[in-house]
Design a protein around this motif. Structure first.
Motif, PDB file in Angstrom:
ATOM      1  N   ALA A  52       0.827  -1.209   0.000  1.00  0.00           N
ATOM      2  CA  ALA A  52       0.000   0.000   0.000  1.00  0.00           C
ATOM      3  C   ALA A  52       0.859   1.255   0.000  1.00  0.00           C
ATOM      4  CB  ALA A  52      -0.943  -0.014   1.198  1.00  0.00           C
ATOM      5  N   GLY A  53       1.967   1.228   0.738  1.00  0.00           N
ATOM      6  CA  GLY A  53       2.865   2.382   0.751  1.00  0.00           C
ATOM      7  C   GLY A  53       3.489   2.626  -0.607  1.00  0.00           C
ATOM      8  N   THR A  54       3.845   1.541  -1.290  1.00  0.00           N
ATOM      9  CA  THR A  54       4.424   1.667  -2.636  1.00  0.00           C
ATOM     10  C   THR A  54       3.421   2.259  -3.608  1.00  0.00           C
ATOM     11  OG1 THR A  54       5.885  -0.223  -2.235  1.00  0.00           O
ATOM     12  CG2 THR A  54       5.488   0.388  -4.530  1.00  0.00           C
ATOM     13  N   VAL A  55       2.171   1.787  -3.543  1.00  0.00           N
ATOM     14  CA  VAL A  55       1.127   2.338  -4.414  1.00  0.00           C
ATOM     15  C   VAL A  55       0.948   3.832  -4.151  1.00  0.00           C
ATOM     16  CG1 VAL A  55      -1.338   2.282  -4.953  1.00  0.00           C
ATOM     17  CG2 VAL A  55      -0.085   0.144  -4.641  1.00  0.00           C
ATOM     18  N   THR A  56       0.935   4.210  -2.866  1.00  0.00           N
ATOM     19  CA  THR A  56       0.770   5.619  -2.510  1.00  0.00           C
ATOM     20  C   THR A  56       1.920   6.458  -3.042  1.00  0.00           C
ATOM     21  OG1 THR A  56      -0.506   5.115  -0.519  1.00  0.00           O
ATOM     22  CG2 THR A  56       0.636   7.232  -0.574  1.00  0.00           C
ATOM     23  N   LEU A  57       3.152   5.971  -2.885  1.00  0.00           N
ATOM     24  CA  LEU A  57       4.301   6.722  -3.394  1.00  0.00           C
ATOM     25  C   LEU A  57       4.220   6.912  -4.898  1.00  0.00           C
ATOM     26  CD1 LEU A  57       7.292   5.238  -1.357  1.00  0.00           C
ATOM     27  CD2 LEU A  57       6.493   7.613  -1.336  1.00  0.00           C
ATOM     28  N   ARG A  58       3.914   5.837  -5.605  1.00  0.00           N
ATOM     29  CA  ARG A  58       3.848   5.934  -7.068  1.00  0.00           C
ATOM     30  C   ARG A  58       2.796   6.947  -7.495  1.00  0.00           C
ATOM     31  NH1 ARG A  58       2.165   1.389 -11.627  1.00  0.00           N
ATOM     32  NH2 ARG A  58       1.677   2.916 -13.220  1.00  0.00           N
ATOM     33  N   LEU A  59       1.600   6.827  -6.950  1.00  0.00           N
ATOM     34  CA  LEU A  59       0.508   7.691  -7.394  1.00  0.00           C
ATOM     35  C   LEU A  59       0.690   9.123  -6.915  1.00  0.00           C
ATOM     36  CD1 LEU A  59      -2.537   5.284  -6.912  1.00  0.00           C
ATOM     37  CD2 LEU A  59      -1.466   5.985  -9.063  1.00  0.00           C
ATOM     38  N   ALA A  60       1.154   9.311  -5.680  1.00  0.00           N
ATOM     39  CA  ALA A  60       1.300  10.666  -5.148  1.00  0.00           C
ATOM     40  C   ALA A  60       2.391  11.439  -5.884  1.00  0.00           C
ATOM     41  CB  ALA A  60       1.598  10.606  -3.654  1.00  0.00           C
ATOM     42  N   ILE A  61       3.566  10.818  -6.028  1.00  0.00           N
ATOM     43  CA  ILE A  61       4.660  11.510  -6.723  1.00  0.00           C
ATOM     44  C   ILE A  61       4.322  11.664  -8.200  1.00  0.00           C
ATOM     45  CG2 ILE A  61       7.094  11.388  -7.359  1.00  0.00           C
ATOM     46  CD1 ILE A  61       7.600   9.876  -4.753  1.00  0.00           C
ATOM     47  N   GLY A  62       3.715  10.625  -8.801  1.00  0.00           N
ATOM     48  CA  GLY A  62       3.307  10.726 -10.203  1.00  0.00           C
ATOM     49  C   GLY A  62       2.290  11.825 -10.421  1.00  0.00           C
ATOM     50  N   ALA A  63       1.330  11.945  -9.491  1.00  0.00           N
ATOM     51  CA  ALA A  63       0.316  12.992  -9.619  1.00  0.00           C
ATOM     52  C   ALA A  63       0.941  14.381  -9.514  1.00  0.00           C
ATOM     53  CB  ALA A  63      -0.748  12.811  -8.540  1.00  0.00           C
ATOM     54  N   LEU A  64       1.867  14.558  -8.557  1.00  0.00           N
ATOM     55  CA  LEU A  64       2.534  15.861  -8.420  1.00  0.00           C
ATOM     56  C   LEU A  64       3.295  16.226  -9.693  1.00  0.00           C
ATOM     57  CD1 LEU A  64       3.913  15.663  -4.760  1.00  0.00           C
ATOM     58  CD2 LEU A  64       2.113  17.187  -5.617  1.00  0.00           C
ATOM     59  N   LEU A  65       4.014  15.257 -10.248  1.00  0.00           N
ATOM     60  CA  LEU A  65       4.769  15.528 -11.474  1.00  0.00           C
ATOM     61  C   LEU A  65       3.832  15.855 -12.636  1.00  0.00           C
ATOM     62  CD1 LEU A  65       7.478  12.721 -11.222  1.00  0.00           C
ATOM     63  CD2 LEU A  65       7.815  15.174 -10.905  1.00  0.00           C
ATOM     64  N   MET A  66       2.734  15.090 -12.758  1.00  0.00           N
ATOM     65  CA  MET A  66       1.789  15.343 -13.843  1.00  0.00           C
ATOM     66  C   MET A  66       1.106  16.707 -13.684  1.00  0.00           C
ATOM     67  SD  MET A  66       1.817  12.875 -16.080  1.00  0.00           S
ATOM     68  CE  MET A  66       0.253  13.037 -16.929  1.00  0.00           C
ATOM     69  N   LEU A  67       0.778  17.075 -12.444  1.00  0.00           N
ATOM     70  CA  LEU A  67       0.158  18.377 -12.211  1.00  0.00           C
ATOM     71  C   LEU A  67       1.117  19.508 -12.570  1.00  0.00           C
ATOM     72  CD1 LEU A  67      -1.704  17.752  -8.824  1.00  0.00           C
ATOM     73  CD2 LEU A  67      -2.756  18.097 -11.076  1.00  0.00           C
ATOM     74  N   LEU A  68       2.398  19.332 -12.244  1.00  0.00           N
ATOM     75  CA  LEU A  68       3.384  20.361 -12.581  1.00  0.00           C
ATOM     76  C   LEU A  68       3.558  20.497 -14.090  1.00  0.00           C
ATOM     77  CD1 LEU A  68       6.142  19.684  -9.878  1.00  0.00           C
ATOM     78  CD2 LEU A  68       4.668  21.706 -10.063  1.00  0.00           C
ATOM     79  N   VAL A  69       3.537  19.356 -14.782  1.00  0.00           N
ATOM     80  CA  VAL A  69       3.740  19.370 -16.236  1.00  0.00           C
ATOM     81  C   VAL A  69       2.497  19.870 -16.965  1.00  0.00           C
ATOM     82  CG1 VAL A  69       4.122  17.915 -18.262  1.00  0.00           C
ATOM     83  CG2 VAL A  69       5.496  17.563 -16.207  1.00  0.00           C
ATOM     84  N   CYS A  70       1.328  19.379 -16.567  1.00  0.00           N
ATOM     85  CA  CYS A  70       0.090  19.679 -17.301  1.00  0.00           C
ATOM     86  C   CYS A  70      -0.574  20.978 -16.855  1.00  0.00           C
ATOM     87  CB  CYS A  70      -0.907  18.532 -17.138  1.00  0.00           C
ATOM     88  SG  CYS A  70      -0.332  16.958 -17.787  1.00  0.00           S
ATOM     89  N   ARG A  71      -0.458  21.307 -15.563  1.00  0.00           N
ATOM     90  CA  ARG A  71      -1.141  22.476 -14.995  1.00  0.00           C
ATOM     91  C   ARG A  71      -2.596  22.543 -15.473  1.00  0.00           C
ATOM     92  NH1 ARG A  71       3.548  27.211 -15.474  1.00  0.00           N
ATOM     93  NH2 ARG A  71       5.148  26.049 -14.301  1.00  0.00           N
ATOM     94  N   PRO A  72      -3.382  21.532 -15.133  1.00  0.00           N
ATOM     95  CA  PRO A  72      -4.747  21.452 -15.666  1.00  0.00           C
ATOM     96  C   PRO A  72      -5.642  22.584 -15.182  1.00  0.00           C
ATOM     97  CG  PRO A  72      -4.430  19.854 -13.915  1.00  0.00           C
ATOM     98  CD  PRO A  72      -3.084  20.427 -14.198  1.00  0.00           C
ATOM     99  N   ARG A  73      -6.501  23.027 -16.050  1.00  0.00           N
ATOM    100  CA  ARG A  73      -7.504  24.037 -15.701  1.00  0.00           C
ATOM    101  C   ARG A  73      -8.598  23.368 -14.887  1.00  0.00           C
ATOM    102  NH1 ARG A  73     -12.071  25.274 -18.754  1.00  0.00           N
ATOM    103  NH2 ARG A  73     -11.231  24.008 -20.460  1.00  0.00           N
ATOM    104  N   LEU A  74      -9.074  24.040 -13.820  1.00  0.00           N
ATOM    105  CA  LEU A  74     -10.060  23.449 -12.925  1.00  0.00           C
ATOM    106  C   LEU A  74     -11.466  24.001 -13.128  1.00  0.00           C
ATOM    107  CD1 LEU A  74      -7.999  23.371  -9.582  1.00  0.00           C
ATOM    108  CD2 LEU A  74      -8.255  21.570 -11.301  1.00  0.00           C
ATOM    109  N   ARG A  75     -11.591  25.101 -13.821  1.00  0.00           N
ATOM    110  CA  ARG A  75     -12.902  25.723 -14.007  1.00  0.00           C
ATOM    111  C   ARG A  75     -13.467  25.383 -15.388  1.00  0.00           C
ATOM    112  NH1 ARG A  75     -12.178  31.874 -11.482  1.00  0.00           N
ATOM    113  NH2 ARG A  75     -11.618  31.203  -9.343  1.00  0.00           N
ATOM    114  N   GLY A  76     -14.785  25.521 -15.476  1.00  0.00           N
ATOM    115  CA  GLY A  76     -15.439  25.351 -16.767  1.00  0.00           C
ATOM    116  C   GLY A  76     -15.888  23.945 -17.073  1.00  0.00           C
TER     117      GLY A  76
END
Length: 326
Positions: A52-76
């Protein structure tokens, strides 16, 4: 017209296209290798951070990296759009959690072989051709051969978890296509990874506790996120701009063989001859099912087939069937 200019002959254009195709194939195979070697790195993390810790690390760090790269729009976006993201995140969290539980118990190659039956079943059901059912029969023969040595050697619970991960992978494919049509670029994937990370965080903290913050664990987790999420997405996105989606799908069908290679090189997991033959049968069945479901006007070697587009007209890699596990 410049009399010294070399004309762009059809042969020269064909050679250029061929070079682009070869490069795109290399990108897809590189992304697939990255995913499966990432799974091998995850297995190395299990003793330190738990599954479970490994899954959390993969998804949490992956999500942070993807958010930094994509900077998704939240409105609309509508409630339906956000509901699709939440369902996508649920499928993503479940798929990774169940698959990692499987590879803790059985070798990586057989695990991916059983898991790929989920997308293969989806391909058969959507193909509407009798030949697809023939390929499904070949896949079942591969699974039967895989069990010749006894599923007790593979661990019955691990085999069942791998099959469950395959069902969640099929759900992931359906959800990714829906989200890819509602969000531009990889914004939907980045948001879904964030949802998945939040869903798995309590389980990861309960399983690993303060071990998650150990520098060595964080370093391996960052490597896992890069190998299993960010790098494959980047390579596949580049490839899909030059490669037919049917060809992409066929290449993704090589997953069980690549996973077996990663398990052997990184984890020292040897396979019996019957297991190697079983993996080869499932790979052949996956390729055949993909080809059976390919429209007759998309032979797999021509221009890139249309992908789902987001609101701004950008291609969404999440909608390219079938996407790799994230």
């Amino acid at each position: 017209m410049d009399p010294h200019a070399r004309p762009s002959t059809p042969a020269r254009l064909l050679r250029r296209g061929g070079t682009g195709q070869v490069g795109a194939v290399g990108l897809v195979l590189g992304g697939a290798l990255s995913v499966h070697f990432g799974s091998a790195v995850a297995a190395l993390l299990f003793p330190r951070a738990g599954v479970a810790g490994t899954v959390t690390l993969r998804l949490a760090i992956g999500a942070l990296l993807m958010l930094l790269v994509c900077r998704p729009r939240l409105r609309g976006y509508s409630r339906g759009d956000w509901a699709s993201v939440v369902l996508f995140g649920l499928a993503l969290a479940g798929m990774n959690s169940v698959f990692y539980q499987a590879i803790e118990r059985i070798p990586l190659g057989p695990a991916v072989t059983l898991e790929v039956l989920g997308p293969l079943t989806l391909s058969v059901l959507t193909a509407h051709r009798w030949t697809a059912w023939c390929w499904a029969g070949l896949a079942l023969a591969g699974v039967a051969l895989l069990g010749q040595g006894g599923f007790d050697r593979l661990n019955p619970v691990g085999a069942g978890l791998a099959l469950g991960a395959g069902s969640l992978w099929a759900a992931y494919i359906v959800c990714s296509a829906r989200v890819g049509g509602r969000f531009p670029r990889a914004d939907g994937l980045a948001l879904a990874m964030t949802v998945a990370a939040l869903l798995t965080l309590p389980f990861g903290l309960a399983d690993a506790g303060t071990r998650l913050w150990h520098p060595d664990v964080l370093a391996l987790g960052a490597g896992l996120a890069l190998l299993a999420s960010v790098l494959p997405y980047t390579l596949e996105l580049l490839a899909l701009r030059r490669l037919a989606t049917s060809t992409f799908a066929v290449l993704m069908s090589l997953g069980p063989a690549l996973a077996a290679l990663a398990g052997w090189l990184v984890l020292g997991q040897d396979l019996h001859l019957t297991e190697v033959l079983a993996i080869a049968l499932v790979v052949a069945a996956s390729i055949g099912a993909v080809r059976a479901g390919t429209p007759r006007d998309d032979p797999g070697g021509g221009p890139t087939a249309p992908l789902a587009e987001g609101p701004d007209g950008q291609l969404s890699a999440a909608a390219a069937p079938p996407p790799a596990r994230r």
